[in-house]
Design an enzyme around this catalytic site. Structure first.
Site, PDB file in Angstrom:
ATOM      1  N   ASP A 122     -70.127 -40.292  53.906  1.00 49.49           N
ATOM      2  CA  ASP A 122     -68.972 -40.734  54.676  1.00 49.49           C
ATOM      3  C   ASP A 122     -68.970 -40.032  56.031  1.00 49.49           C
ATOM      4  O   ASP A 122     -69.123 -38.811  56.108  1.00 49.49           O
ATOM      5  CB  ASP A 122     -67.685 -40.400  53.919  1.00 49.49           C
ATOM      6  CG  ASP A 122     -66.485 -41.129  54.500  1.00 49.49           C
ATOM      7  OD1 ASP A 122     -66.643 -42.300  54.887  1.00 49.49           O
ATOM      8  OD2 ASP A 122     -65.393 -40.541  54.558  1.00 49.49           O
ATOM      9  N   HIS A 129     -59.237 -41.159  65.517  1.00 50.69           N
ATOM     10  CA  HIS A 129     -58.909 -40.467  64.261  1.00 50.69           C
ATOM     11  C   HIS A 129     -59.190 -38.971  64.373  1.00 50.69           C
ATOM     12  O   HIS A 129     -58.346 -38.139  64.015  1.00 50.69           O
ATOM     13  CB  HIS A 129     -59.727 -41.076  63.120  1.00 50.69           C
ATOM     14  CG  HIS A 129     -59.607 -40.348  61.815  1.00 50.69           C
ATOM     15  ND1 HIS A 129     -58.432 -40.290  61.105  1.00 50.69           N
ATOM     16  CD2 HIS A 129     -60.527 -39.647  61.098  1.00 50.69           C
ATOM     17  CE1 HIS A 129     -58.625 -39.583  59.995  1.00 50.69           C
ATOM     18  NE2 HIS A 129     -59.882 -39.179  59.969  1.00 50.69           N
ATOM     19  N   GLU A 194     -57.985 -43.709  53.419  1.00 59.98           N
ATOM     20  CA  GLU A 194     -58.741 -43.840  54.657  1.00 59.98           C
ATOM     21  C   GLU A 194     -59.314 -45.249  54.685  1.00 59.98           C
ATOM     22  O   GLU A 194     -60.121 -45.614  53.825  1.00 59.98           O
ATOM     23  CB  GLU A 194     -59.849 -42.783  54.760  1.00 59.98           C
ATOM     24  CG  GLU A 194     -59.287 -41.374  54.929  1.00 59.98           C
ATOM     25  CD  GLU A 194     -60.338 -40.354  55.328  1.00 59.98           C
ATOM     26  OE1 GLU A 194     -61.536 -40.665  55.205  1.00 59.98           O
ATOM     27  OE2 GLU A 194     -59.952 -39.255  55.767  1.00 59.98           O
ATOM     28  N   GLU A 196     -61.739 -47.830  55.883  1.00 57.42           N
ATOM     29  CA  GLU A 196     -63.086 -47.675  56.416  1.00 57.42           C
ATOM     30  C   GLU A 196     -63.909 -48.946  56.229  1.00 57.42           C
ATOM     31  O   GLU A 196     -63.558 -49.834  55.444  1.00 57.42           O
ATOM     32  CB  GLU A 196     -63.801 -46.509  55.727  1.00 57.42           C
ATOM     33  CG  GLU A 196     -63.020 -45.201  55.757  1.00 57.42           C
ATOM     34  CD  GLU A 196     -63.829 -44.010  55.285  1.00 57.42           C
ATOM     35  OE1 GLU A 196     -65.064 -44.147  55.170  1.00 57.42           O
ATOM     36  OE2 GLU A 196     -63.234 -42.953  55.027  1.00 57.42           O
ATOM     37  N   ASP A 228     -61.485 -44.591  51.202  1.00 57.89           N
ATOM     38  CA  ASP A 228     -61.896 -43.247  50.788  1.00 57.89           C
ATOM     39  C   ASP A 228     -60.627 -42.430  50.519  1.00 57.89           C
ATOM     40  O   ASP A 228     -60.142 -41.702  51.371  1.00 57.89           O
ATOM     41  CB  ASP A 228     -62.748 -42.602  51.885  1.00 57.89           C
ATOM     42  CG  ASP A 228     -63.437 -41.338  51.402  1.00 57.89           C
ATOM     43  OD1 ASP A 228     -63.842 -41.302  50.234  1.00 57.89           O
ATOM     44  OD2 ASP A 228     -63.568 -40.402  52.201  1.00 57.89           O
ATOM     45  N   ARG A 232     -54.987 -34.640  50.633  1.00 60.60           N
ATOM     46  CA  ARG A 232     -54.985 -33.806  51.833  1.00 60.60           C
ATOM     47  C   ARG A 232     -54.669 -32.345  51.552  1.00 60.60           C
ATOM     48  O   ARG A 232     -55.183 -31.450  52.249  1.00 60.60           O
ATOM     49  CB  ARG A 232     -53.979 -34.369  52.852  1.00 60.60           C
ATOM     50  CG  ARG A 232     -54.272 -35.778  53.322  1.00 60.60           C
ATOM     51  CD  ARG A 232     -55.636 -35.899  53.976  1.00 60.60           C
ATOM     52  NE  ARG A 232     -55.827 -37.245  54.541  1.00 60.60           N
ATOM     53  CZ  ARG A 232     -56.944 -37.679  55.078  1.00 60.60           C
ATOM     54  NH1 ARG A 232     -58.001 -36.886  55.110  1.00 60.60           N
ATOM     55  NH2 ARG A 232     -57.021 -38.907  55.563  1.00 60.60           N
ATOM     56  N   GLN A 235     -57.804 -30.888  50.071  1.00 64.07           N
ATOM     57  CA  GLN A 235     -58.813 -30.860  51.130  1.00 64.07           C
ATOM     58  C   GLN A 235     -58.564 -29.719  52.114  1.00 64.07           C
ATOM     59  O   GLN A 235     -59.492 -29.017  52.532  1.00 64.07           O
ATOM     60  CB  GLN A 235     -58.814 -32.201  51.872  1.00 64.07           C
ATOM     61  CG  GLN A 235     -59.842 -32.313  52.981  1.00 64.07           C
ATOM     62  CD  GLN A 235     -59.744 -33.640  53.717  1.00 64.07           C
ATOM     63  OE1 GLN A 235     -58.961 -34.516  53.354  1.00 64.07           O
ATOM     64  NE2 GLN A 235     -60.529 -33.797  54.765  1.00 64.07           N
ATOM     65  N   LYS A 248     -61.870 -35.358  47.941  1.00 63.22           N
ATOM     66  CA  LYS A 248     -62.438 -36.679  48.218  1.00 63.22           C
ATOM     67  C   LYS A 248     -63.153 -37.292  47.011  1.00 63.22           C
ATOM     68  O   LYS A 248     -63.235 -38.515  46.897  1.00 63.22           O
ATOM     69  CB  LYS A 248     -63.454 -36.572  49.358  1.00 63.22           C
ATOM     70  CG  LYS A 248     -62.875 -36.157  50.698  1.00 63.22           C
ATOM     71  CD  LYS A 248     -62.249 -37.323  51.407  1.00 63.22           C
ATOM     72  CE  LYS A 248     -61.967 -36.995  52.859  1.00 63.22           C
ATOM     73  NZ  LYS A 248     -61.455 -38.162  53.590  1.00 63.22           N
ATOM     74  N   THR A 252     -63.531 -43.400  45.356  1.00 61.26           N
ATOM     75  CA  THR A 252     -63.732 -44.154  46.592  1.00 61.26           C
ATOM     76  C   THR A 252     -63.838 -45.616  46.185  1.00 61.26           C
ATOM     77  O   THR A 252     -64.705 -45.983  45.384  1.00 61.26           O
ATOM     78  CB  THR A 252     -65.016 -43.716  47.317  1.00 61.26           C
ATOM     79  OG1 THR A 252     -64.912 -42.336  47.658  1.00 61.26           O
ATOM     80  CG2 THR A 252     -65.234 -44.538  48.575  1.00 61.26           C
ATOM     81  N   GLU A 353     -52.193 -39.652  59.604  1.00 59.60           N
ATOM     82  CA  GLU A 353     -51.946 -39.956  61.018  1.00 59.60           C
ATOM     83  C   GLU A 353     -50.694 -40.811  61.199  1.00 59.60           C
ATOM     84  O   GLU A 353     -49.882 -40.562  62.095  1.00 59.60           O
ATOM     85  CB  GLU A 353     -53.126 -40.726  61.600  1.00 59.60           C
ATOM     86  CG  GLU A 353     -54.449 -40.019  61.634  1.00 59.60           C
ATOM     87  CD  GLU A 353     -55.545 -41.001  61.968  1.00 59.60           C
ATOM     88  OE1 GLU A 353     -55.775 -41.246  63.179  1.00 59.60           O
ATOM     89  OE2 GLU A 353     -56.168 -41.553  61.045  1.00 59.60           O
TER      90      GLU A 353
END
Length: 407
Positions: A122, A129, A194, A196, A228, A232, A235, A248, A252, A353
């Site tokens: 990834d 971002h 996420e 993607e 994904d 947080r 992480q 993560k 996925t 975000e």
């Protein structure tokens, strides 16, 4: 004008003759997974088509496999030949009576993971971002780290937890640091997404053989949407100094349908200018991006529309960087773009975000306020791309629902 299909309702539409994405499906009458091609709201059974003499003898065995891998490994000559043959058989009414019996309604098809995932990488290719995260995590420093505009930053993920769209996602557990200092263990409280775009490798390479960016289409078969999922809080505690791990690797999600690169030819567009110019191995003779418009729905409410065309690092550059050290490619390798985000607040492809670290919740569903994912929430990512003659290609959506953490 492009050809149209005799399949009722296929053209114009997101799964028209200009698209023809590949997936793996089964039915209640025949539970054996086999390869299919989507046309309109039908799925053409390629195993059944290959049972006769339709495909060349050296191609037929690939469609008796329960995944796309054998076909992917055959490379561009086979991909283009089969696409040409499918276009012919689905556009010429003379084939209608024979082929119609091999079509299954899409809502009667049980979809499976379309390919066996060999490796998963990834990337972190969106400047918007990366800048947003830098401002959130390092408000008193430059948002982009010194290496970011010199190479496509990435991490190596866990292929075994790549799951097909619709697979429930169990809330992960792990270590997290509380605001007042102690470290605790428990379910993630800041579960995120996420949005993607992933790229599926068909033709592998020998160990020690780099792939240049201009050879992208000789190795990559097509694109698939990716979510994904990201914890947080896990992480944030674990990622220094080696990067993402448990935050993560729990899941996925990928879409059911792999869109061939040839179906995205009309979506090619100029990629952003890079400053500084990248090193030689990342320079492209034909630099292009794909004009994909993503849509993120949270409990049915569209909360973001990220634009893929603005990604700073292109899919070809990602592939070149992935292999420049001699790392080999394998059929079924999946590499994803990282979160797709644009310059506007409504174009942010992660909830970290979108809610600015949870400080600006959004309203979803029936008026509920959300900062991060709660149990029972469903997220769906879709995308469209320009097709030939004003048509629209719709990439297969990827969806998932959050289940409570295990006891």
């Amino acid at each position: 004008m492009t050809a149209t299909s005799w399949v009722e309702g296929a053209d114009p539409g997101p799964y028209g003759l200009a698209h023809l994405p590949y997936g793996v499906f089964s039915t209640s009458k025949d539970p054996t997974p086999r390869i299919g091609v989507r046309i309109g709201d039908r799925v053409l059974d390629l195993r059944a088509l290959a049972t006769g003499t339709f495909f060349l003898p050296w191609i037929r065995p690939a469609f008796h496999d329960g995944s796309l891998n054998a076909f992917l490994a055959m490379g561009p000559p086979a991909w283009r030949l089969v696409r040409h043959q499918l276009t012919e058989v689905l556009s010429d009414p003379r084939h209608r009576d024979r082929i119609a019996t091999l079509l299954t309604p899409a809502d009667k098809a049980r979809m499976h993971l379309p390919f066996r995932v060999a490796d998963y990488v990834d990337f972190y290719a969106s400047e918007h971002h990366a800048t947003n995260l830098g401002r959130l995590f390092r408000p008193d420093a430059e948002p982009l780290l010194p290496n970011w505009k010199h190479l496509p930053v990435g991490y190596h993920g866990r292929a075994g937890t790549v799951v097909p769209s619709g697979t429930p996602v169990i809330r992960p557990r792990g270590q997290r640091k509380t605001p007042d200092g102690p470290v605790e263990f428990g379910p993630s409280a800041r579960l995120d997404i996420e949005a993607e775009v992933g790229f599926v490798v068909g033709v592998g390479t020998d160990l020690g053989t780099p792939v240049g960016p201009d050879d992208f289409a000789e190795h990559v078969f097509g694109a698939v949407l990716v979510n994904d999922w990201s914890a947080r809080d896990l992480q944030a505690w674990e990622y220094v100094p080696l990067g993402p791990f448990l935050g993560k690797s729990f899941a996925t999600s990928v879409g059911h349908w792999v869109t061939p690169l040839d179906a995205l030819a009309a979506a090619r567009t100029a990629a952003p200018v890079q400053d500084p110019a990248p090193l030689g191995y990342l320079q492209e003779a034909d630099r292009f991006a794909y004009d994909l418009s993503l849509s993120v729905r949270w409990n049915g409410t569209e909360v973001a529309r990220p634009p893929f065309a603005g990604m700073y690092w292109t899919p070809a550059q990602m592939l070149a960087h992935l292999t420049v050290n001699g790392a080999s490619l394998r059929t079924g390798d999946l590499y994803a773009s990282g979160t797709v985000s644009g310059p506007e607040p409504g174009q942010r492809g992660s909830f970290l975000e979108l809610t600015w670290g949870g400080r600006e919740p959004v309203t979803v569903g029936d008026g509920e306020s959300r900062a991060f994912l709660e149990d029972g929430d469903t997220v769906t990512i879709a995308a469209t791309a320009p097709g030939p003659d004003g048509e629209v290609v719709g990439l297969g959506e990827v969806t998932g629902t959050i289940l409570p953490a295990l006891d």
